[in-house]
Design a protein around this motif. Structure first.
Motif, PDB file in Angstrom:
ATOM      1  N   SER A  67       0.824  -1.218   0.000  1.00 12.82           N
ATOM      2  CA  SER A  67       0.000   0.000   0.000  1.00 12.82           C
ATOM      3  C   SER A  67       0.856   1.265   0.000  1.00 12.82           C
ATOM      4  O   SER A  67       0.369   2.348  -0.315  1.00 12.82           O
ATOM      5  CB  SER A  67      -0.935   0.007   1.214  1.00 12.82           C
ATOM      6  N   THR A  68       2.145   1.117   0.345  1.00 15.23           N
ATOM      7  CA  THR A  68       3.030   2.288   0.362  1.00 15.23           C
ATOM      8  C   THR A  68       3.579   2.615  -1.024  1.00 15.23           C
ATOM      9  O   THR A  68       4.200   3.659  -1.208  1.00 15.23           O
ATOM     10  CB  THR A  68       4.214   2.054   1.328  1.00 15.23           C
ATOM     11  N   GLU A  69       3.362   1.706  -1.988  1.00 16.87           N
ATOM     12  CA  GLU A  69       3.862   1.935  -3.345  1.00 16.87           C
ATOM     13  C   GLU A  69       3.055   3.042  -4.027  1.00 16.87           C
ATOM     14  O   GLU A  69       1.827   2.983  -4.093  1.00 16.87           O
ATOM     15  CB  GLU A  69       3.755   0.650  -4.177  1.00 16.87           C
ATOM     16  N   LYS A  70       3.752   4.025  -4.525  1.00 13.74           N
ATOM     17  CA  LYS A  70       3.096   5.151  -5.195  1.00 13.74           C
ATOM     18  C   LYS A  70       3.095   5.004  -6.716  1.00 13.74           C
ATOM     19  O   LYS A  70       2.291   5.615  -7.404  1.00 13.74           O
ATOM     20  CB  LYS A  70       3.802   6.469  -4.829  1.00 13.74           C
ATOM     21  N   TYR A 129       6.194 -13.349 -10.831  1.00 11.71           N
ATOM     22  CA  TYR A 129       7.127 -12.237 -10.977  1.00 11.71           C
ATOM     23  C   TYR A 129       6.387 -10.907 -10.829  1.00 11.71           C
ATOM     24  O   TYR A 129       5.191 -10.804 -11.126  1.00 11.71           O
ATOM     25  CB  TYR A 129       7.792 -12.264 -12.359  1.00 11.71           C
ATOM     26  N   PHE A 130       7.106  -9.901 -10.379  1.00  9.56           N
ATOM     27  CA  PHE A 130       6.653  -8.524 -10.436  1.00  9.56           C
ATOM     28  C   PHE A 130       7.680  -7.753 -11.250  1.00  9.56           C
ATOM     29  O   PHE A 130       8.877  -8.048 -11.190  1.00  9.56           O
ATOM     30  CB  PHE A 130       6.542  -7.896  -9.045  1.00  9.56           C
ATOM     31  N   TYR A 131       7.203  -6.782 -12.002  1.00  8.05           N
ATOM     32  CA  TYR A 131       8.155  -5.939 -12.719  1.00  8.05           C
ATOM     33  C   TYR A 131       7.697  -4.492 -12.706  1.00  8.05           C
ATOM     34  O   TYR A 131       6.513  -4.184 -12.586  1.00  8.05           O
ATOM     35  CB  TYR A 131       8.395  -6.438 -14.148  1.00  8.05           C
ATOM     36  N   ILE A 132       8.688  -3.616 -12.773  1.00  4.13           N
ATOM     37  CA  ILE A 132       8.464  -2.175 -12.766  1.00  4.13           C
ATOM     38  C   ILE A 132       9.165  -1.600 -13.988  1.00  4.13           C
ATOM     39  O   ILE A 132      10.294  -1.994 -14.292  1.00  4.13           O
ATOM     40  CB  ILE A 132       9.034  -1.537 -11.486  1.00  4.13           C
ATOM     41  N   TYR A 133       8.500  -0.721 -14.685  1.00  4.83           N
ATOM     42  CA  TYR A 133       9.170  -0.064 -15.807  1.00  4.83           C
ATOM     43  C   TYR A 133       8.851   1.419 -15.808  1.00  4.83           C
ATOM     44  O   TYR A 133       7.855   1.860 -15.241  1.00  4.83           O
ATOM     45  CB  TYR A 133       8.801  -0.725 -17.140  1.00  4.83           C
ATOM     46  N   GLU A 150      13.703  -1.854  -3.157  1.00  2.00           N
ATOM     47  CA  GLU A 150      12.730  -1.491  -2.132  1.00  2.00           C
ATOM     48  C   GLU A 150      11.451  -2.300  -2.287  1.00  2.00           C
ATOM     49  O   GLU A 150      10.842  -2.726  -1.297  1.00  2.00           O
ATOM     50  CB  GLU A 150      12.421   0.001  -2.209  1.00  2.00           C
ATOM     51  N   PHE A 151      11.060  -2.534  -3.533  1.00  2.00           N
ATOM     52  CA  PHE A 151       9.857  -3.332  -3.787  1.00  2.00           C
ATOM     53  C   PHE A 151      10.048  -4.764  -3.286  1.00  2.00           C
ATOM     54  O   PHE A 151       9.145  -5.354  -2.693  1.00  2.00           O
ATOM     55  CB  PHE A 151       9.541  -3.328  -5.286  1.00  2.00           C
ATOM     56  N   ALA A 152      11.229  -5.332  -3.524  1.00  2.00           N
ATOM     57  CA  ALA A 152      11.515  -6.688  -3.061  1.00  2.00           C
ATOM     58  C   ALA A 152      11.472  -6.771  -1.541  1.00  2.00           C
ATOM     59  O   ALA A 152      11.039  -7.781  -0.965  1.00  2.00           O
ATOM     60  CB  ALA A 152      12.879  -7.139  -3.582  1.00  2.00           C
TER      61      ALA A 152
END
Length: 206
Positions: A67-70, A129-133, A150-152
């Protein structure tokens, strides 16, 4: 004539063009349209070994952490055949070293059965998996590496181990997703599981 040339161009299109991948280096995937991506793998965890209360607690922990992910993040679930070669090697060695005819026969039957599963791709494992781009810009690598780390840690705080994918791992994942030769088709129906989950949730709330 122009239409024929267009068809020819599509046939000559490389896999790299088709998947929008420009380059894979270190822990990053660069796209042809100017983005950069990083991936983490969720290492296996057996939810079945947790009690209903522990499962509920784990869900709350992960929800609170994420929930802290913006910024947007993406989830990817893929299936792949399980590598059972080590088990086959172990049983073959055991059969070779035993003089007990009954044990030999049992091991032979087990090897044949495992081999049947292996060749039919009936034994599959789900990998998550999760990914961010983000749009590529100056210092994108350092920013994205920090963000994916930080996500991990969100999952690490909840007791779930993760792994940030390196170059070879990203290539393997791309191959698993985009190469039809390694795709495993699953006959899945999630509808029967929904009432069970609802029933468990009702029991926990009750």
């Amino acid at each position: 004539m122009a239409r024929k040339k267009e068809k020819l161009d599509k046939k000559q299109q490389t896999a790299q063009d088709f998947t929008n991948t420009a380059e894979i280096e270190d822990c990053f995937l660069y796209t042809r349209d100017g983005y950069i991506a990083a991936y983490i793998k969720i290492l296996p965890i057996s939810i079945a070994l947790l009690s209903l209360r522990e499962q509920k607690t784990l869900i709350k922990q992960i929800t609170s952490e994420l929930s802290t992910e913006k910024e947007p993040f993406h989830f990817l679930a893929v299936s792949r055949p399980v590598d059972i070669t080590p088990l086959l090697d172990e049983y073959t060695e055991m059969r070779k070293n035993t003089d007990n005819p009954v044990q030999k026969d049992l091991l032979r039957n087990e090897i044949e059965e495992i081999s049947r599963f292996s060749f039919s791709n009936e034994v599959v494992e789900r990998q998550f998996y999760f990914y961010i781009y983000q749009k590529y810009a100056e210092d994108s690598e350092s920013e994205l590496k920090k963000h994916i780390s930080e996500f991990a840690r969100h999952f690490e705080h909840a007791g779930i181990k993760t792994e940030i994918l390196k170059q070879s791992d990203i290539i393997r994942l791309c191959n698993l997703v985009n190469n039809p030769a390694v795709i495993t088709l699953e006959d899945e129906d999630i509808k029967p599981t929904i009432p069970i989950l609802k029933e468990k949730e009702a029991q926990m709330n009750g």
